[in-house]
Design a protein around this motif. Structure first.
Motif, PDB file in Angstrom:
ATOM      1  N   LEU A  11       0.829  -1.212   0.000  1.00 28.26           N
ATOM      2  CA  LEU A  11       0.000   0.000   0.000  1.00 28.26           C
ATOM      3  C   LEU A  11       0.859   1.256   0.000  1.00 28.26           C
ATOM      4  N   PHE A  12       1.940   1.250   0.753  1.00 27.96           N
ATOM      5  CA  PHE A  12       2.846   2.399   0.740  1.00 27.96           C
ATOM      6  C   PHE A  12       3.503   2.569  -0.633  1.00 27.96           C
ATOM      7  N   GLY A  13       3.904   1.445  -1.232  1.00 30.31           N
ATOM      8  CA  GLY A  13       4.581   1.523  -2.526  1.00 30.31           C
ATOM      9  C   GLY A  13       3.693   2.052  -3.634  1.00 30.31           C
ATOM     10  N   PHE A  14       2.477   1.517  -3.750  1.00 30.21           N
ATOM     11  CA  PHE A  14       1.581   1.951  -4.820  1.00 30.21           C
ATOM     12  C   PHE A  14       1.020   3.348  -4.563  1.00 30.21           C
ATOM     13  N   SER A  15       0.780   3.687  -3.299  1.00 30.03           N
ATOM     14  CA  SER A  15       0.287   5.040  -3.014  1.00 30.03           C
ATOM     15  C   SER A  15       1.375   6.082  -3.285  1.00 30.03           C
ATOM     16  N   ALA A  16       2.639   5.741  -2.991  1.00 26.40           N
ATOM     17  CA  ALA A  16       3.737   6.668  -3.292  1.00 26.40           C
ATOM     18  C   ALA A  16       3.849   6.910  -4.796  1.00 26.40           C
ATOM     19  N   LYS A  17       3.553   5.884  -5.576  1.00 29.70           N
ATOM     20  CA  LYS A  17       3.639   5.995  -7.035  1.00 29.70           C
ATOM     21  C   LYS A  17       2.459   6.763  -7.618  1.00 29.70           C
ATOM     22  N   PHE A  18       1.239   6.514  -7.118  1.00 33.49           N
ATOM     23  CA  PHE A  18       0.054   7.019  -7.809  1.00 33.49           C
ATOM     24  C   PHE A  18      -0.776   8.039  -7.022  1.00 33.49           C
ATOM     25  N   LEU A  19      -0.581   8.146  -5.714  1.00 35.41           N
ATOM     26  CA  LEU A  19      -1.495   8.966  -4.915  1.00 35.41           C
ATOM     27  C   LEU A  19      -0.847  10.187  -4.267  1.00 35.41           C
ATOM     28  N   ASN A  20       0.404  10.420  -4.508  1.00 36.90           N
ATOM     29  CA  ASN A  20       1.075  11.546  -3.843  1.00 36.90           C
ATOM     30  C   ASN A  20       0.784  12.853  -4.577  1.00 36.90           C
ATOM     31  N   LYS A  21      -0.481  13.229  -4.575  1.00 39.62           N
ATOM     32  CA  LYS A  21      -0.915  14.442  -5.273  1.00 39.62           C
ATOM     33  C   LYS A  21      -2.099  15.054  -4.534  1.00 39.62           C
ATOM     34  N   GLN A  22      -2.178  16.349  -4.563  1.00 38.31           N
ATOM     35  CA  GLN A  22      -3.226  17.076  -3.871  1.00 38.31           C
ATOM     36  C   GLN A  22      -4.493  17.141  -4.720  1.00 38.31           C
ATOM     37  N   SER A  23      -5.646  17.254  -4.045  1.00 37.54           N
ATOM     38  CA  SER A  23      -6.905  17.453  -4.764  1.00 37.54           C
ATOM     39  C   SER A  23      -7.921  18.046  -3.800  1.00 37.54           C
ATOM     40  N   LYS A  24      -8.955  18.653  -4.346  1.00 36.86           N
ATOM     41  CA  LYS A  24     -10.017  19.214  -3.511  1.00 36.86           C
ATOM     42  C   LYS A  24     -10.783  18.116  -2.784  1.00 36.86           C
ATOM     43  N   ILE A  25     -10.939  16.978  -3.445  1.00 37.88           N
ATOM     44  CA  ILE A  25     -11.621  15.849  -2.808  1.00 37.88           C
ATOM     45  C   ILE A  25     -10.849  15.402  -1.567  1.00 37.88           C
ATOM     46  N   LEU A  26      -9.524  15.323  -1.686  1.00 39.11           N
ATOM     47  CA  LEU A  26      -8.698  14.917  -0.553  1.00 39.11           C
ATOM     48  C   LEU A  26      -8.795  15.927   0.581  1.00 39.11           C
ATOM     49  N   SER A  27      -8.784  17.203   0.266  1.00 39.98           N
ATOM     50  CA  SER A  27      -8.879  18.241   1.298  1.00 39.98           C
ATOM     51  C   SER A  27     -10.169  18.098   2.089  1.00 39.98           C
ATOM     52  N   TYR A  28     -11.258  17.828   1.394  1.00 37.23           N
ATOM     53  CA  TYR A  28     -12.549  17.653   2.065  1.00 37.23           C
ATOM     54  C   TYR A  28     -12.562  16.359   2.886  1.00 37.23           C
ATOM     55  N   ALA A  29     -12.137  15.261   2.259  1.00 41.58           N
ATOM     56  CA  ALA A  29     -12.204  13.954   2.907  1.00 41.58           C
ATOM     57  C   ALA A  29     -11.251  13.860   4.086  1.00 41.58           C
ATOM     58  N   ASN A  30     -10.131  14.551   4.022  1.00 40.73           N
ATOM     59  CA  ASN A  30      -9.138  14.466   5.082  1.00 40.73           C
ATOM     60  C   ASN A  30      -9.675  15.019   6.402  1.00 40.73           C
ATOM     61  N   GLU A  31     -10.553  16.010   6.308  1.00 37.45           N
ATOM     62  CA  GLU A  31     -11.175  16.542   7.515  1.00 37.45           C
ATOM     63  C   GLU A  31     -12.387  15.705   7.921  1.00 37.45           C
ATOM     64  N   ALA A  32     -13.135  15.230   6.954  1.00 39.32           N
ATOM     65  CA  ALA A  32     -14.376  14.501   7.251  1.00 39.32           C
ATOM     66  C   ALA A  32     -14.128  13.095   7.787  1.00 39.32           C
ATOM     67  N   VAL A  33     -12.960  12.523   7.548  1.00 33.04           N
ATOM     68  CA  VAL A  33     -12.739  11.106   7.847  1.00 33.04           C
ATOM     69  C   VAL A  33     -12.819  10.807   9.345  1.00 33.04           C
ATOM     70  N   TYR A  34     -12.365  11.705  10.193  1.00 33.10           N
ATOM     71  CA  TYR A  34     -12.413  11.466  11.640  1.00 33.10           C
ATOM     72  C   TYR A  34     -13.864  11.419  12.144  1.00 33.10           C
ATOM     73  N   PRO A  35     -14.708  12.404  11.834  1.00 36.60           N
ATOM     74  CA  PRO A  35     -16.120  12.284  12.216  1.00 36.60           C
ATOM     75  C   PRO A  35     -16.806  11.053  11.627  1.00 36.60           C
ATOM     76  N   PHE A  36     -16.474  10.710  10.375  1.00 30.51           N
ATOM     77  CA  PHE A  36     -17.064   9.514   9.774  1.00 30.51           C
ATOM     78  C   PHE A  36     -16.684   8.268  10.576  1.00 30.51           C
ATOM     79  N   TYR A  37     -15.429   8.196  10.990  1.00 31.23           N
ATOM     80  CA  TYR A  37     -14.976   7.060  11.792  1.00 31.23           C
ATOM     81  C   TYR A  37     -15.757   6.979  13.100  1.00 31.23           C
ATOM     82  N   ILE A  38     -15.942   8.099  13.760  1.00 32.42           N
ATOM     83  CA  ILE A  38     -16.650   8.112  15.038  1.00 32.42           C
ATOM     84  C   ILE A  38     -18.112   7.703  14.863  1.00 32.42           C
ATOM     85  N   LEU A  39     -18.744   8.138  13.784  1.00 30.09           N
ATOM     86  CA  LEU A  39     -20.182   7.938  13.595  1.00 30.09           C
ATOM     87  C   LEU A  39     -20.558   6.607  12.965  1.00 30.09           C
ATOM     88  N   HIS A  40     -19.698   6.051  12.111  1.00 27.01           N
ATOM     89  CA  HIS A  40     -20.150   5.050  11.146  1.00 27.01           C
ATOM     90  C   HIS A  40     -20.751   3.798  11.777  1.00 27.01           C
TER      91      HIS A  40
END
Length: 370
Positions: free
Chosen positions: A285-314
């Motif tokens: 997971l670290f290897g493939f994410s370093a290759k393909f996911l090391n980039k910024q996006s608006k979706i990531l900015s939104y999800a990065n904040e929302a993920v903690y509340p989602f974890y608590i609620l889900h």
């Protein structure tokens, strides 16, 4: 430089947690509420995910701790951890988890009455499972909090002495594929000697295997990010090798589980295959994410904040949906789709309308006020 691939991994693995907990409703394993039809075939993909979903979260948390300590004193870091982990834990135990236990008691005919009656009279009497007070899926938070506080002296020493012998040794070993697999040795000893005596129960007090196992992974995350200049190129270079080893070792787990009787020898062999499989998928997971996911996006900015509340609620949303769906004779695909969409949908509505915009609510879900 910010590692956007770590943010993506954190979001994706926590998102996967929703699918996993929905799956727990359908498989033979113990869960708070079960479907009226159990699907044995689902245990195989669930077993595969179960090998690495929590380990990589603890490794990522250790990496995040490295970045957090770079710009904070030890005391400020400790206070921040208590605020961002301890406060959501307490809020969750008194407001988010009680509905889960309430619906489980209804399902097992252990309580009759409304939720108000339950919360005011019985929700905090005794410790689960005999009693009702519990942290359920939020067990991740107290463990992470304790790891963070216990390891502050070690982490500050490493931060203040970046050229110490440990880091020098790591720098050399993490340049090679074989060197990265030396990390499975402590995990193996925990698996062999602690797991049989201390089955995982998430209770903290007598959960020694799980506690030590997760703390090792958390510590690994901090160590690996200190040698990030060689770690990331190495995992990206050998990502396919890790993938092949992960696939073969998972096949090995299935073979040894189904074809051999329990024995000391089987335990030793199975343990080495399990930690090899676990660590391989973390590196994949670290290897493939370093290759393909090391980039910024608006979706990531939104999800990065929302993920903690989602974890608590889900899980609360999942168990409520499970209670009302369990008796219908609908197919697996219909029920699972309703539960997945319903969990994401209701969690998103609560996050958008009741958490995101309210300054006094945000800290209870681990969010900073802007």
């Amino acid at each position: 430089m910010r590692r956007y691939d770590l943010d993506w991994l954190r979001v994706l693995v926590f998102g996967l947690l929703i699918f996993y907990h929905v799956g727990m409703f359908f498989v033979p394993w113990s869960f708070h509420i079960k479907n009226n039809i159990i699907y044995d075939w689902l245990t195989y993909p669930m077993l595969f995910v179960n090998q690495w979903r929590l380990p990589i979260l603890f490794v990522i948390s250790g990496m995040g701790t490295f970045y957090a300590l770079q710009k904070r004193t030890s005391s400020f870091f400790a206070l921040e951890r208590i605020k961002r982990l301890g406060l959501p834990l307490l809020f969750g135990m008194f407001c988010v988890v009680p509905p889960q236990v309430f619906y489980e008691r209804l399902d097992k005919h252990q309580f009759k009455g409304t939720y108000i009656d339950y919360w005011s009279r019985e929700a905090f009497i005794g410790v689960y499972p005999e009693g009702n007070l519990s942290w359920h899926h939020l067990w991740f938070l107290p463990y992470l909090l304790i790891f963070s506080l216990l390891l502050i002296p070690v982490f500050t020493y490493i931060r203040n002495h970046p050229k110490n012998k440990i880091i020098f040794w790591l720098h050399r070993r993490t340049q090679k594929l074989v060197g990265l697999y030396l990390f499975i040795i402590p995990l193996y000893f925990a698996e062999v000697f602690l797991k049989p005596k201390y089955p995982v129960n998430h209770s903290l007090l007598d959960d020694w295997f799980n506690f030590i196992h997760c703390m090792i992974l958390f510590f690994y995350g901090f160590l690996l990010i200190t040698v990030k200049d060689v770690f990331w190129p190495t995992v990206e270079k050998y990502k396919l090798n890790f993938l092949y080893i992960g696939m073969l070792s998972f096949i090995g787990i299935l073979m040894i589980t189904h074809n051999y009787e329990a024995s000391a020898f089987k335990h030793y062999i199975e343990s080495i295959i399990r930690v090899l499989n676990l660590w391989s998928w973390v590196l994949v997971l670290f290897g493939f994410s370093a290759k393909f996911l090391n980039k910024q996006s608006k979706i990531l900015s939104y999800a990065n904040e929302a993920v903690y509340p989602f974890y608590i609620l889900h899980q609360t949303v999942i168990i409520i949906l499970a209670y009302y769906l369990k008796s219908y004779n609908w197919s697996f695909w219909v029920k699972s789709l309703i539960m997945i969409l319903g969990t994401f949908g209701f969690s998103w509505i609560i996050y958008e309308l009741l958490i995101k915009r309210w300054k006094f609510v945000r800290p209870f879900f681990g969010l900073k006020n802007k």
